[in-house]
Design a protein around this motif. Structure first.
Motif, PDB file in Angstrom:
ATOM      1  N   TYR A  74      -6.405   5.641   7.222  1.00 45.02           N
ATOM      2  CA  TYR A  74      -5.505   4.784   6.287  1.00 45.02           C
ATOM      3  C   TYR A  74      -4.133   4.485   6.611  1.00 45.02           C
ATOM      4  O   TYR A  74      -3.593   3.476   6.298  1.00 45.02           O
ATOM      5  CB  TYR A  74      -5.288   5.872   5.063  1.00 45.02           C
ATOM      6  CG  TYR A  74      -4.798   5.332   3.619  1.00 45.02           C
ATOM      7  CD1 TYR A  74      -5.246   4.860   2.884  1.00 45.02           C
ATOM      8  CD2 TYR A  74      -3.294   5.151   3.671  1.00 45.02           C
ATOM      9  CE1 TYR A  74      -4.800   4.275   1.559  1.00 45.02           C
ATOM     10  CE2 TYR A  74      -2.583   4.541   2.511  1.00 45.02           C
ATOM     11  CZ  TYR A  74      -3.338   4.037   1.563  1.00 45.02           C
ATOM     12  OH  TYR A  74      -2.586   3.558   0.326  1.00 45.02           O
ATOM     13  N   GLN A  97      -4.250   1.488   8.769  1.00 48.72           N
ATOM     14  CA  GLN A  97      -4.516   0.058   7.964  1.00 48.72           C
ATOM     15  C   GLN A  97      -3.439   0.010   6.965  1.00 48.72           C
ATOM     16  O   GLN A  97      -3.317  -1.449   6.452  1.00 48.72           O
ATOM     17  CB  GLN A  97      -5.897   0.237   7.037  1.00 48.72           C
ATOM     18  CG  GLN A  97      -7.111   0.649   7.891  1.00 48.72           C
ATOM     19  CD  GLN A  97      -7.536  -0.243   8.766  1.00 48.72           C
ATOM     20  OE1 GLN A  97      -7.562  -1.445   8.608  1.00 48.72           O
ATOM     21  NE2 GLN A  97      -7.643   0.255  10.101  1.00 48.72           N
ATOM     22  N   HIS A  98      -2.506   0.800   6.817  1.00 48.14           N
ATOM     23  CA  HIS A  98      -1.556   0.520   5.688  1.00 48.14           C
ATOM     24  C   HIS A  98      -0.257   0.931   6.196  1.00 48.14           C
ATOM     25  O   HIS A  98       0.423   1.748   5.390  1.00 48.14           O
ATOM     26  CB  HIS A  98      -1.782   1.178   4.186  1.00 48.14           C
ATOM     27  CG  HIS A  98      -3.289   0.686   3.831  1.00 48.14           C
ATOM     28  ND1 HIS A  98      -3.488  -0.485   3.170  1.00 48.14           N
ATOM     29  CD2 HIS A  98      -4.390   1.397   3.803  1.00 48.14           C
ATOM     30  CE1 HIS A  98      -4.689  -0.518   2.808  1.00 48.14           C
ATOM     31  NE2 HIS A  98      -5.359   0.507   3.225  1.00 48.14           N
ATOM     32  N   PRO A 109       4.226   3.675  -3.148  1.00 49.09           N
ATOM     33  CA  PRO A 109       4.592   4.222  -1.473  1.00 49.09           C
ATOM     34  C   PRO A 109       5.928   4.381  -1.563  1.00 49.09           C
ATOM     35  O   PRO A 109       6.882   3.622  -2.599  1.00 49.09           O
ATOM     36  CB  PRO A 109       4.119   3.151  -0.727  1.00 49.09           C
ATOM     37  CG  PRO A 109       3.986   1.756  -1.755  1.00 49.09           C
ATOM     38  CD  PRO A 109       3.730   2.354  -3.101  1.00 49.09           C
ATOM     39  N   GLN A 157      -6.707   3.793  -1.665  1.00 50.26           N
ATOM     40  CA  GLN A 157      -5.597   2.842  -2.138  1.00 50.26           C
ATOM     41  C   GLN A 157      -5.631   2.541  -3.444  1.00 50.26           C
ATOM     42  O   GLN A 157      -4.534   2.323  -4.307  1.00 50.26           O
ATOM     43  CB  GLN A 157      -5.869   1.654  -1.298  1.00 50.26           C
ATOM     44  CG  GLN A 157      -4.485   0.686  -1.621  1.00 50.26           C
ATOM     45  CD  GLN A 157      -4.849  -0.730  -0.579  1.00 50.26           C
ATOM     46  OE1 GLN A 157      -5.903  -1.243  -0.433  1.00 50.26           O
ATOM     47  NE2 GLN A 157      -3.699  -1.274  -0.084  1.00 50.26           N
ATOM     48  N   THR A 200      -3.087   3.166  -6.719  1.00 48.95           N
ATOM     49  CA  THR A 200      -2.534   1.991  -7.393  1.00 48.95           C
ATOM     50  C   THR A 200      -2.748   2.203  -9.074  1.00 48.95           C
ATOM     51  O   THR A 200      -1.977   2.009  -9.789  1.00 48.95           O
ATOM     52  CB  THR A 200      -3.168   0.722  -6.994  1.00 48.95           C
ATOM     53  OG1 THR A 200      -2.931   0.324  -5.820  1.00 48.95           O
ATOM     54  CG2 THR A 200      -2.870  -0.584  -7.793  1.00 48.95           C
ATOM     55  N   ASP A 209       2.717   0.027   6.617  1.00 45.73           N
ATOM     56  CA  ASP A 209       3.930  -0.211   6.062  1.00 45.73           C
ATOM     57  C   ASP A 209       4.214   0.573   4.588  1.00 45.73           C
ATOM     58  O   ASP A 209       5.238   0.720   4.222  1.00 45.73           O
ATOM     59  CB  ASP A 209       3.951  -1.623   5.309  1.00 45.73           C
ATOM     60  CG  ASP A 209       3.948  -2.797   6.521  1.00 45.73           C
ATOM     61  OD1 ASP A 209       4.400  -2.520   7.764  1.00 45.73           O
ATOM     62  OD2 ASP A 209       3.467  -3.870   6.361  1.00 45.73           O
ATOM     63  N   ASP A 210       2.977   1.346   4.062  1.00 44.43           N
ATOM     64  CA  ASP A 210       3.172   2.143   2.954  1.00 44.43           C
ATOM     65  C   ASP A 210       3.357   3.535   3.336  1.00 44.43           C
ATOM     66  O   ASP A 210       3.420   4.453   2.492  1.00 44.43           O
ATOM     67  CB  ASP A 210       1.810   1.918   2.267  1.00 44.43           C
ATOM     68  CG  ASP A 210       1.813   0.525   1.507  1.00 44.43           C
ATOM     69  OD1 ASP A 210       2.702  -0.080   1.588  1.00 44.43           O
ATOM     70  OD2 ASP A 210       0.691   0.386   0.855  1.00 44.43           O
TER      71      ASP A 210
END
Length: 283
Positions: free
Chosen positions: A167, A170-171, A150, A140, A144, A173-174
């Protein structure tokens, strides 16, 4: 006079014949007819099509984490969602995936490869033991720092699939989608017997693989609504006759079996690229 006329006629025939023979030896300069029914002449472009992998769109080491360790990333092409590859255990991602797999995808989507800590051109890990949480945090932070926004289509091969799954959990939405290439679903108890104690994190990456298997086994399913493609090799490390446990990752998950060994991405890269493309077509 009659003899003279006859002689001149013979000489005229000989000259005409010689001229015709000479003309037949000349190269043709015939011009194709224009207008209705004419066949257009072929046009050859003088400008070659550029190779999408000729020049990375993003490249370099980026400092991430509290100790600012550097991770190497290389991206090709443009377009969303960005495809992010995760290589197998203790393997550098930049060298693990062949151009025959990456190129057709990078022609339409930004496609990124990177080296995790302890692999390829990235720094060595300073922590004696690392968790899958640490690796996901590194990814992540790297995306960034490299300004790779994303959504992401995550593609994990072998042990890299575990990282991609974690991953995505945990993420979510991305994440636009997930592809797993011959990724086994390890039983943590069996793995603990095979790699007891410090052997669990004894590889170059220092990732505790037993702990990672335990965390993945305890995830709440499904982890998202995005499409998931599980690719199983019929001669790989799993059992192609049994449904993969990864099918529970999403209600939009599906599994296919491809002919080949564990390293399908190297054996039949064009075919694997085509299957990854099928997920992109669903988005």
């Amino acid at each position: 006079m009659r003899d003279l006329a006859l002689t001149l006629a013979v000489l005229g025939s000989l000259v005409t014949g010689c001229l015709s023979a000479a003309q037949s030896q000349l190269p043709s300069t015939r011009t194709s007819p224009s207008g209705a029914g004419a066949t257009p002449s072929a046009k050859v472009s003088a400008v070659p099509t550029p190779d999408v992998m000729g020049q990375p769109t993003i490249e370099g080491p980026f400092a991430v984490g509290p100790d600012e360790h550097e991770l190497e990333i290389r991206c090709y092409g443009t377009g969303e969602p960005t495809i992010v590859f995760e290589a197998g255990n203790d393997s550098g991602g930049i060298q693990s995936f062949p151009a025959a797999l990456v190129r057709p995808l990078a022609q339409t989507n930004r496609t990124c490869l990177y080296d995790r800590l302890g692999t390829g051109s990235s720094d060595l890990p300073t922590a004696e033991r690392r968790t899958v949480d640490d690796v996901a945090a590194d990814l992540q932070a790297l995306l960034t720092a490299a300004e790779v926004a994303p959504p992401y289509l995550l593609v994990g091969q072998s042990g890299g699939g575990n990282i991609a799954v974690w991953y995505a959990a945990q993420h979510g939405d991305d994440v636009a989608g997930l592809v797993l290439i011959d990724v086994g679903k390890d039983d943590p108890n069996t793995l603990a017997q095979e790699f007891p104690g410090e052997q669990a994190w004894g590889g170059p990456e220092h990732i505790d693989n037993v702990d990672a298997a335990r965390m993945l086994a305890n995830m709440n399913m499904p982890i998202g609504e995005f499409p998931v493609l599980v690719i199983t090799a019929d001669q790989g490390q799993g059992d192609p006759d049994r449904p993969s446990g990864w099918r529970e990752l999403s209600p939009r998950a599906r599994e296919i079996v491809m002919h080949g060994g564990h390293d399908l991405h190297e054996e039949i890269p064009a075919d694997v690229a085509e299957e990854i493309r099928s997920i992109l077509d669903e988005l």
